[in-house]
Design a protein around this motif. Structure first.
Motif, PDB file in Angstrom:
ATOM      1  N   GLU A  55       7.604  -5.020  -7.610  1.00  0.00           N
ATOM      2  CA  GLU A  55       7.463  -5.773  -6.365  1.00  0.00           C
ATOM      3  C   GLU A  55       8.201  -5.097  -5.219  1.00  0.00           C
ATOM      4  OE1 GLU A  55       5.717  -8.387  -5.516  1.00  0.00           O
ATOM      5  OE2 GLU A  55       4.779  -8.543  -7.489  1.00  0.00           O
ATOM      6  N   ARG A  56       9.411  -4.650  -5.466  1.00  0.00           N
ATOM      7  CA  ARG A  56      10.172  -3.981  -4.416  1.00  0.00           C
ATOM      8  C   ARG A  56       9.513  -2.663  -4.017  1.00  0.00           C
ATOM      9  NH1 ARG A  56      15.785  -5.168  -3.917  1.00  0.00           N
ATOM     10  NH2 ARG A  56      16.205  -2.942  -3.636  1.00  0.00           N
ATOM     11  N   PHE A  59       6.876  -2.789  -1.137  1.00  0.00           N
ATOM     12  CA  PHE A  59       7.378  -2.829   0.238  1.00  0.00           C
ATOM     13  C   PHE A  59       7.894  -1.458   0.679  1.00  0.00           C
ATOM     14  CE2 PHE A  59       7.654  -7.227  -1.176  1.00  0.00           C
ATOM     15  CZ  PHE A  59       7.152  -7.918  -0.087  1.00  0.00           C
ATOM     16  N   VAL A  79       9.003  -7.599   5.044  1.00  0.00           N
ATOM     17  CA  VAL A  79       9.203  -8.705   4.106  1.00  0.00           C
ATOM     18  C   VAL A  79       9.041 -10.041   4.812  1.00  0.00           C
ATOM     19  CG1 VAL A  79      10.866  -9.815   2.573  1.00  0.00           C
ATOM     20  CG2 VAL A  79      10.693  -7.333   2.622  1.00  0.00           C
ATOM     21  N   ASP A  82       5.377 -10.615   5.648  1.00  0.00           N
ATOM     22  CA  ASP A  82       4.602 -10.970   4.465  1.00  0.00           C
ATOM     23  C   ASP A  82       4.835 -12.416   4.051  1.00  0.00           C
ATOM     24  OD1 ASP A  82       2.948 -10.155   2.077  1.00  0.00           O
ATOM     25  OD2 ASP A  82       4.807 -10.708   1.035  1.00  0.00           O
ATOM     26  N   SER A  83       6.007 -12.960   4.360  1.00  0.00           N
ATOM     27  CA  SER A  83       6.320 -14.353   4.036  1.00  0.00           C
ATOM     28  C   SER A  83       6.003 -15.298   5.180  1.00  0.00           C
ATOM     29  CB  SER A  83       7.805 -14.485   3.658  1.00  0.00           C
ATOM     30  OG  SER A  83       8.122 -13.671   2.558  1.00  0.00           O
ATOM     31  N   SER A 356      13.250  -9.130  -6.709  1.00  0.00           N
ATOM     32  CA  SER A 356      11.842  -8.855  -6.429  1.00  0.00           C
ATOM     33  C   SER A 356      11.562  -8.580  -4.963  1.00  0.00           C
ATOM     34  CB  SER A 356      10.974 -10.038  -6.882  1.00  0.00           C
ATOM     35  OG  SER A 356      11.278 -11.202  -6.123  1.00  0.00           O
ATOM     36  N   ARG A 357      12.559  -8.654  -4.104  1.00  0.00           N
ATOM     37  CA  ARG A 357      12.373  -8.408  -2.675  1.00  0.00           C
ATOM     38  C   ARG A 357      13.490  -7.488  -2.183  1.00  0.00           C
ATOM     39  NH1 ARG A 357       8.469 -10.671  -4.008  1.00  0.00           N
ATOM     40  NH2 ARG A 357       7.264 -12.295  -2.959  1.00  0.00           N
ATOM     41  N   VAL A 360      16.030 -10.960   1.291  1.00  0.00           N
ATOM     42  CA  VAL A 360      15.649 -12.368   1.250  1.00  0.00           C
ATOM     43  C   VAL A 360      16.385 -13.087   2.362  1.00  0.00           C
ATOM     44  CG1 VAL A 360      15.121 -12.415  -1.217  1.00  0.00           C
ATOM     45  CG2 VAL A 360      17.447 -12.876  -0.465  1.00  0.00           C
TER      46      VAL A 360
END
Length: 400
Positions: A55-56, A59, A79, A82-83, A356-357, A360
Motif C-alpha cells: 500500500e505504501r 503512493f 494521501v 486520495d482520502s 499502510s499509509r 495519516v
C-alpha cells in the motif's frame, strides 16, 4: 520492430535489434537486477508487513512518476487527496499523480498478463468499450467517487452511481443542441437562401471527434501501441529484467501515449509480474528510476540506457528491502507498547493504518477506526507515532 508516425500519418518501420543478454556491458547490471528483484519478491511475499509495504509503495511510486516527469508532488498531499481530505485545492500535477495511483491499484487487482493485452492497454488509456480488469464483475467502491472518478467511470468500467444523471444531462444537452440548430436553420432560410447555404457548411464542418487542442490528430496512438506490443515477442526471449528494460526503452523511443506517458513505467512492473520475477506486487519502478541521472536515461547509446534501467531495478529492489526492514522494526516497537492493552483496543487497528499509509491525519484515523478526533489524538499519543508535518493544522503522523 519499432515504428514512428510522421505528421502526415505515414508509418516508418525500423527493426529493433534484440540486445545480447551475455554482452559484457549488460551482464553486471543484469545480474544485479535479477538478484535484487528475486530477494525482494521472496521477502515481500511472506513478510509480516507485506500488505502495508504494497500500500505504501503505491503512493511513493505515484509521486516518483511525477518526479521523473519533472513535476513535484508531495506524498502527504497525495494521501490526503486520495482520502478526500485535501488541505487545499488539488493542483494539476496532484490530479495526474492520483491517476497514476489509481492505475497502479488497478494493475495490482488485475490478472498478471492483463495490462499487456490489447484490451488491458485500451482500458488503461481510457478507450471506450474496454473490458474491465475484473472480468466484467462490478465491485462496490469502498468510498464515494469524487468528481474526477465520476467523470472517468465510463472508461474505467467501474460501478458509477452518477451514470444515470450524467446520461440524462448528455441527452438534455443533445436535445437542446438539436433545437438550436433547427431554429438557426429556420431563421437563416427565412432570411435568404444564400444565408442558409452559408450556414450549412459551418454546421457540417464542426468537428465530431476529439478536440484538436487536446489531442493531436496526426498522432496515431493505436498504431504506436501496436508497434510497442510488437516488441513483446522479442522481450519474452530475454531474461525478465532485460526484457522489461527493453520494453521500457521501446516505450521511451516510440512514445505511444502523449498524455499518459507515465504508463510505461507501470507496465514494467506489470511485465515483471507477468514473467513471475516479482509476483508478490507491482514493482515501483519509478522509485529507483528517479535516482538515475537524466543524461543516462536519455542517452543516445542504447546500451547505456539499458544499463541505466537495469540499475534502476536494482536500486528499487534495494529500497524495497530497506523499507521492509524499517516497517518491520516499527511494527515491533509499536506492538511492544500495546502488549498489555485490552483485547478490544483500537491501537492494533491504528498500527495497521499507520503501516499502510506514508502519512495519516486525525480525520483519517477517526474515520478508519470510528472514533472522535480527540480520541484519535489520544491513540496517536499512546502509540508514540512520530509527527512528520510540524504544522498546527492538518497534522500528520507516519513511519519514516
Amino acid at each position: 520492430m519499432l515504428a514512428s508516425v510522421s505528421a502526415k500519418g505515414f508509418i516508418f518501420i525500423m527493426r529493433y535489434e534484440t540486445p545480447d543478454p551475455l554482452h559484457p556491458a549488460l551482464l553486471p547490471g543484469l545480474i544485479a537486477a535479477e538478484d535484487g528483484l528475486a530477494r525482494l519478491d521472496e521477502r515481500a511475499a511472506r513478510h509480516a508487513v507485506a500488505e502495508g509495504f504494497r500500500e505504501r509503495g503505491q503512493f511513493f511510486d505515484a509521486a516518483a512518476a511525477l518526479w521523473v516527469a519533472g513535476e513535484l508532488v508531495h506524498v502527504e498531499d497525495l494521501v490526503l487527496h486520495d482520502s478526500h481530505m485535501d488541505a487545499r485545492a488539488p493542483s494539476h500535477e496532484l490530479t495526474i499523480a492520483h491517476a497514476v495511483l489509481r492505475a497502479r491499484r488497478r494493475l495490482d487487482l488485475a490478472e498478471p498478463g492483463w495490462a499487456l493485452s490489447l484490451s488491458g492497454l485500451n482500458a488503461l488509456r481510457g478507450e471506450q468499450g474496454a473490458v474491465p480488469a475484473n472480468g466484467g464483475r462490478s465491485e462496490a467502491p469502498d468510498h464515494p467517487p469524487d468528481r474526477e472518478e465520476a467523470g472517468e467511470a465510463a472508461v474505467d468500467g467501474e460501478d458509477n452511481p452518477l451514470a444515470n444523471e450524467f446520461a440524462e444531462l448528455d441527452a438534455a444537452m443533445a436535445r437542446s443542441q438539436q433545437l438550436l440548430d433547427f431554429h438557426a436553420g429556420s431563421l437563416a432560410e427565412a432570411a435568404s437562401p444564400l444565408s442558409a447555404e452559408r450556414m450549412a457548411p459551418e454546421r457540417t464542418a464542426e468537428p465530431t471527434g476529439q478536440l484538436g487542442l487536446l489531442f493531436d490528430e496526426d498522432w496515431d496512438e493505436a498504431a504506436r501501441l501496436d508497434a510497442w506490443r510488437g516488441v513483446l515477442a522479442a522481450a519474452d526471449q530475454l531474461p525478465a529484467c532485460l526484457g522489461a528494460a527493453v520494453l521500457f526503452d521501446a516505450w521511451e523511443r516510440i512514445e505511444p501515449l502523449r498524455r499518459q506517458h507515465w504508463l510505461g513505467s507501470l507496465l514494467v512492473g506489470a511485465y515483471l509480474r507477468c514473467r513471475g520475477k516479482v509476483a508478490s506486487h507491482v514493482l515501483g519502478f519509478n522509485t529507483g528510476l528517479k535516482t538515475i541521472r537524466h543524461e543516462r536515461r536519455r542517452s543516445k547509446d542504447r546500451s547505456a540506457r539499458l544499463n541505466a534501467f537495469l540499475e534502476a531495478m536494482a536500486v528499487t529492489a534495494d529500497l524495497g528491502l530497506k523499507e521492509l526492514d524499517r516497517l518491520s522494526l516499527s511494527r515491533t516497537q509499536m506492538e511492544m507498547r500495546i502488549k498489555d492493552r485490552r483485547s478490544n483496543s483500537n491501537l492494533p487497528g491504528l498500527i495497521d493504518l499507520v503501516l499502510s499509509r506514508p502519512i495519516v491525519s486525525t480525520a483519517m484515523i477517526a474515520r478508519h477506526l470510528g472514533v472522535t478526533p480527540r480520541g484519535a489524538l489520544n491513540l496517536v499519543r499512546e502509540l508514540g507515532v512520530r509527527e512528520i508535518t510540524g504544522r498546527g493544522r492538518y497534522r500528520g503522523w507516519g513511519v519514516i
